[in-house]
Design a protein around this motif. Structure first.
Motif, PDB file in Angstrom:
ATOM      1  N   LEU A 152      16.438  -0.373 -15.914  1.00 41.23           N
ATOM      2  CA  LEU A 152      15.529   0.747 -15.666  1.00 41.23           C
ATOM      3  C   LEU A 152      14.221   0.254 -15.078  1.00 41.23           C
ATOM      4  N   TYR A 153      13.769  -0.902 -15.553  1.00 43.54           N
ATOM      5  CA  TYR A 153      12.452  -1.373 -15.107  1.00 43.54           C
ATOM      6  C   TYR A 153      12.409  -1.573 -13.600  1.00 43.54           C
ATOM      7  N   ALA A 160      12.848   1.745 -11.701  1.00 45.16           N
ATOM      8  CA  ALA A 160      11.613   2.513 -11.772  1.00 45.16           C
ATOM      9  C   ALA A 160      10.527   1.896 -10.902  1.00 45.16           C
ATOM     10  N   ALA A 190      10.724   3.595  -7.710  1.00 43.71           N
ATOM     11  CA  ALA A 190      10.227   4.963  -7.869  1.00 43.71           C
ATOM     12  C   ALA A 190       8.702   4.966  -7.966  1.00 43.71           C
ATOM     13  N   ARG A 191       8.168   3.997  -8.698  1.00 40.69           N
ATOM     14  CA  ARG A 191       6.717   3.902  -8.867  1.00 40.69           C
ATOM     15  C   ARG A 191       6.049   3.742  -7.508  1.00 40.69           C
ATOM     16  N   THR A 195      14.771   9.037  -5.795  1.00 39.07           N
ATOM     17  CA  THR A 195      14.506   8.974  -7.230  1.00 39.07           C
ATOM     18  C   THR A 195      15.770   9.313  -8.008  1.00 39.07           C
ATOM     19  N   LEU A 237      10.561   2.849 -21.064  1.00 47.02           N
ATOM     20  CA  LEU A 237      11.402   1.747 -21.544  1.00 47.02           C
ATOM     21  C   LEU A 237      11.625   1.836 -23.052  1.00 47.02           C
ATOM     22  N   ILE A 273       5.659   3.487 -17.610  1.00 50.22           N
ATOM     23  CA  ILE A 273       6.898   2.710 -17.716  1.00 50.22           C
ATOM     24  C   ILE A 273       7.125   2.256 -19.153  1.00 50.22           C
ATOM     25  N   TRP A 293       6.080   7.106  -5.668  1.00 47.59           N
ATOM     26  CA  TRP A 293       5.334   8.223  -6.239  1.00 47.59           C
ATOM     27  C   TRP A 293       3.878   7.875  -6.524  1.00 47.59           C
ATOM     28  N   PHE A 327      17.473   6.616 -10.584  1.00 49.13           N
ATOM     29  CA  PHE A 327      17.594   6.874 -12.015  1.00 49.13           C
ATOM     30  C   PHE A 327      19.037   7.169 -12.401  1.00 49.13           C
ATOM     31  N   TYR A 369       7.693  10.887 -17.424  1.00 48.68           N
ATOM     32  CA  TYR A 369       7.378   9.626 -16.737  1.00 48.68           C
ATOM     33  C   TYR A 369       6.545   9.894 -15.492  1.00 48.68           C
TER      34      TYR A 369
END
Lengths: 505, 494
Positions: free
Chosen positions: B432-433, B436, B439-440, B384, A173, A169, B443, B388, A153
């Protein structure tokens, strides 16, 4: 020697962790140190792999190098590792590709340049990949199977192309959804199949203990987990995005190893543990596989970006592997493992070359390429060689992945409908023709003629030192496996027989 | 008329509570006597109080004997000990989070720790309470200081809103709960959970009215754990409260609610599982789905964590939706308690990082996390890991507790359980979306205003981050460290 054998698989899986810990304490600015540590670690891991290969008993279809230790007693999950003739080639492939990817990275770090983080991610990825191929406990398998998600990822998301955030992503997913259903399947196997997560023990006890209808449901859960990873049509849509956006190293690892985790899951878990359900599902898996072959090939013909084209060719090639698996015969499983290794080498190599071209030209728009054979003859000869291998030219590795797969479909397991699979066979054979079409057409447009964009042509240079170093071993292996396929078939054969032992035919 | 005889007291059994009370009095006196001069020692004193109270907990855990006090209203068994340890450790981390925040903000300092201590005291009592009355006392003891703490930034309008909303809804749900308790008492004739349990096991037991009693009693705690539809206070309160208190509410207070629910369900109401299993099934589905869907839309990380904590509560309710009577309920209790422990660690860690970033950039908006990887890689990796882990990705601690939830479902094996399993799977993907997405930002997005100066944590925050990150990773790789704790989380019925 016994102690060495006991530790070999554990070392082969966790050695990269030592490198990661070491790199953690080296400041980011010291790039040379990071490169050395990563290279030495991966080489040491590879050395362990070679040791395992030399000590491996090739006449024994059973699990070898087995280690069974307590891990999570509360849920009855154990640290159970071991390899057979199917795991070994894939484990070696994973170690081998990792070394070459690190060599290639030497002077090909994608922007933003950060060798420390990038190489650490590659090593963590290696832990997950190697671990998946040796795990013989469902929970251990699951943890390793998922361990590859985070590094990949970030590799796509941080170092990828323009559309990287969407691609990364999406990859995450899709895979997570599959594995959540897969874990439900694992748990059902545990509770209904005799309160054990051990794969060898489940192979013995599960199919007898679980009713056929329940087996179908469990198989469906496992199928979702593995089919998304492969990826099979219609779950493949994450793949072209991920491949296109990933940095070269990411694409190579993704194509060479990560996709194999899915097909390996079918061969290692789904089919031997639930053979009855596999027989029921096989016609449908075969159908999706041939749809994948044709659909992937047609998509390839429509692509305007070289990397995206190679990505769709992966969908088609993995279709051959899945068709081989769906026949549920010894020949089919052998062909599938060969197909996995061959596809790993060949497509990995195609992504390497595509990455190197993109590095120089900053575009892979096929319409802007052309005449590359003039500006970079060596690189394009290699690309031509790999295209030939990919379309299944006899004498190169790709042939032994596709031809036996088609052959296996001629006479599937006795419980499967022979006319149906012969139909699949015809369609798959058509797929090889299409493969020749899109690969040669790509080669023609990219390599032949005069450079279409004079300004771009001035940026093109031929191969550099690390490219020679990283690619030569793969090319050699493609040739060797093509000429002496028995090198690999000899390894896989006994284990392949065990996979389909419970299926008449 | 018999003379009043003093009850026999096992001082070791109430030593954690006594220790915490002593710390509470000490903090009060030090603050009164030395005022400003001693101010910087108060957080340390509070922290030591928490750790000191942990000592008798550990002593009793080694001993292993169940202790029953006050005619069965106060029981110290393994379940109580594990949860007391959880409360004390979580509160200790909250003290670490608070140290610099409270010192820098323009708020009362000594009283802050006083309130924190008394709220934790309420939680300790809650872990041992086995009587409707002691449960109610414990609930008020932990809630009233929490209402005050939520509004501790008294010059901030949103702080006032946070406190008032929390208070009004809290009082309302306590009222509903008391009504439920009074019905239960009226129909059974006892406030002791064990006796209620026996009466309700009898099929010819109390009239259908008990259904209302059981439901209403649980509602009070469903409010505490912010289960949908009793969650409406949570996001506003979490956003308006001081960030360490948000962490405290979303971890310790929520855990206390779950502890009470587990005690009630498995000691008092196991005989009426046909009432509460469908209720928890529905609540679990609603809570995780609504929490997740709203979390998707959040751009403020504190609010995002607030809704995520609503969703996580939904995951924790799942094992209750398929649990039956005690012997088979072991797995459900283990799943929930282990989930609480791991959730506490990862969520507190995430809040610690949010506080570090917010202290530097002045905002907890997601965009202020941009480029964090370039600015301070260590902090980014830790955050992170927390995110996660909350999403349940191996090899981080969260995977194991998600796994336990799935396990309890498949173990039950009914159609409803499997359907719930698929709903949990879909919800994990949704969750998760948004994890993340943070995190996105760290990063893959540039820093706001191109500011690339490093973000540094104060020593106490750094300690909290390192502690939580270490445990998160350790639990993920060697889950058995917690497996043992979960296994002993059983009730003493007697």
């Amino acid at each position: 020697m016994q102690t060495l054998d006991d530790w070999a698989l554990t070392a082969g899986v966790f050695l990269p962790v030592a490198g990661v810990i070491l790199m953690l304490f080296v400041p980011r600015e010291r790039e040379a140190v990071h490169k050395m540590v990563a290279l030495v670690t991966s080489l040491a891991t590879m050395a362990v792999g070679v040791f395992i290969a030399t000590r491996f008993d090739y006449d024994d279809g059973n699990l070898q190098f087995v280690v069974d230790r307590s891990w999570i007693p509360v849920i009855n999950s154990r640290y159970l590792v071991g390899i057979d003739g199917i795991s070994l080639p894939l484990l070696l492939l994973s170690m081998f590709i990792t070394v070459l990817v690190i060599v290639y990275s030497w002077d090909h770090f994608p922007s933003p340049v950060n060798p420390k983080a990038f190489l650490m991610l590659i090593l963590v990825l290696e832990v997950g990949m190697n671990g998946t191929f040796v795990a013989q406990d469902l929970i251990l398998f699951f943890v390793f199977f998922e361990l590859v998600l985070l590094p990949m990822y970030f590799m796509i998301g941080v170092w990828g192309g323009e559309n990287r955030q969407y691609a990364s992503i999406k990859f995450f997913l899709f895979t997570l959804f599959g594995s959540a259903l897969m874990i439900l399947g694992f748990l059902a196997l545990y509770f209904l199949g005799g309160e054990t997560f051990s794969i060898p023990r489940l192979i013995e006890s599960a199919s007898g203990a679980i009713s056929h209808d329940t087996q179908l449901w469990i198989f469906a859960g496992l199928f979702m987990g593995f089919a998304i990873k492969v990826p099979m049509f219609p779950f493949h849509t994450w793949l072209p995005d991920a491949h296109t956006e990933a940095p070269t190293q990411g694409s190579v690892i993704l194509a060479a190893i990560l996709l194999k985790l899915g097909t390996y899951g079918f061969v290692r878990i789904a089919i031997p543990v639930l053979p009855d359900a596999a027989v029921t599902f096989a016609p449908w898996i075969g159908l999706l596989a041939v749809i994948g072959i044709i659909y992937g090939a047609l998509c390839c013909l429509a692509q305007t970006d070289m990397k995206r084209l190679i990505a769709f060719s992966s969908v088609a090639h993995m279709g051959f592997v899945m068709l081989a698996i769906a026949t549920l015969t010894e020949l089919g499983i052998n062909a599938a493992v060969f197909g996995m290794v061959a596809h790993g080498l060949i497509t990995g190599m195609l992504f390497f070359v595509a990455g190197s071209i993109k590095d120089r030209l900053h575009t892979l728009q096929i319409s802007r390429l052309g005449g590359l054979l003039v500006t970079a003859p060596r690189m394009m000869w290699i690309f031509g060689f790999c295209s030939m291998a990919s379309l299944g030219l006899p004498g190169l590795a790709g042939f032994w992945g596709e031809f036996p797969a088609i052959l296996a479909a001629y006479s599937p397991a006795v419980e499967l409908s022979t006319p149906l699979f012969r139909g699949y066979m015809v369609v798959a054979a058509l797929g090889t023709v299409l493969a020749a079409g899109y690969l040669l057409w790509l080669y023609q447009r990219a390599a032949f003629g005069a450079p279409r964009d004079e300004e771009l042509a001035t940026h093109m240079t031929d191969m550099g030192r690390t490219e020679y170093l990283a690619w030569a071993p793969i090319l050699l292996l493609i040739l060797v496996l093509g000429v002496f396929p028995s090198l690999l078939f000899g390894v896989t054969n006994d284990a392949a027989r065990a996979v389909v032992a419970a299926i008449p035919g | 008329m018999t003379a009043f005889s003093t009850p026999h007291l096992d001082y070791l059994a109430i030593a954690p509570e006594l220790g915490l009370t002593a710390a509470l009095v000490a903090v009060l006196l030090v603050d009164l006597i030395w005022e400003d001069r001693a101010r910087r020692w108060i957080p340390t004193l509070t922290g030591f109080g928490m750790l000191a109270a942990l000592v008798p907990v550990l002593v009793m855990a080694r001993d292993g004997a169940d202790r029953v006090l006050f005619g069965g209203a106060f029981v110290v068994d393994d379940f109580a000990l594990v949860n007391k340890a959880l409360f004390l450790l979580a509160a200790y981390v909250v003290v670490l989070l608070s140290t610099d925040y409270v010192a820098d903000a323009d708020v009362y300092e000594g009283e802050y720790y006083l309130m924190l201590l008394s709220s934790v005291l309420g939680m300790l009592v809650m872990a041992s309470a086995r009587d409707l009355i002691s449960i109610f006392v414990a609930l008020e003891l932990l809630s009233i200081p929490a209402y005050l703490l939520a509004g501790w930034r008294k010059r901030d309008l949103r702080g006032n809103e946070a406190s008032l909303k929390y208070y009004l809804l809290g009082v309302f749900s306590a009222g509903v709960m008391l009504y439920g308790m009074s019905l239960v008492f009226g129909l059974v004739g006892s406030t002791k959970l064990v006796e209620i349990g026996e009466a309700l096991r009898d099929p010819a037991g109390p009239s259908p009215l008990i259904v209302i009693g059981v439901t209403f009693t649980l509602v009070g705690f469903l409010f505490k754990i912010s289960a949908v539809p009793f969650h409406s206070w949570a996001p506003d309160t979490y956003e308006g409260a001081p960030t360490p208190i948000t962490a405290f509410l979303s971890v310790a207070s929520k855990a206390a609610g779950f502890v009470a629910i587990l005690t009630l369900v498995f000691v008092a109401f196991p005989g009426r599982s046909e009432v509460w299993t469908p209720m928890f099934w529905l609540l679990a589905v609603l809570t995780m789905t609504v929490g997740n869907l709203i979390a998707l839309r959040q751009t403020n990380v504190v609010r995002l964590l607030a809704y995520s904590s609503v969703a996580q509560a939904g995951f924790m309710l799942v094992p209750l939706a398929v649990a039956r009577d005690l012997p088979q309920a072991q797995d459900a209790i283990q799943a929930v308690v282990t989930y609480l422990l791991v959730y506490a660690v990862m969520n507190l860690g995430a809040f610690a990082v949010v506080m570090v970033v917010a202290a530097k950039t002045g905002s907890a908006e997601r965009s202020s996390f941009g480029g964090l990887f370039e600015r301070s890689p260590g902090l980014t990796v830790a955050m992170t890991a927390f995110l996660f882990s909350l999403a349940g990705i191996p090899p981080l601690g969260g995977w194991y507790v998600k796994f336990l939830v799935f396990r309890s479902l498949i173990d039950a094996g009914t159609v409803a359980a499997v359907v719930l399993g698929v709903i949990v799977a879909v919800n994990s993907v949704i969750a998760l979306y948004y994890y993340a997405s943070v995190a996105r930002e760290m990063w893959m997005r540039p820093a706001p205003d191109g500011d690339l100066s490093p973000v540094r944590a104060t020593p106490s925050l750094a300690a909290a981050v390192i502690l939580c990150a270490g445990v998160t990773l350790l639990v993920g790789v060697l889950p058995n460290l917690l497996g043992h704790l979960g296994e002993v989380a059983t009730f003493a019925l007697g």
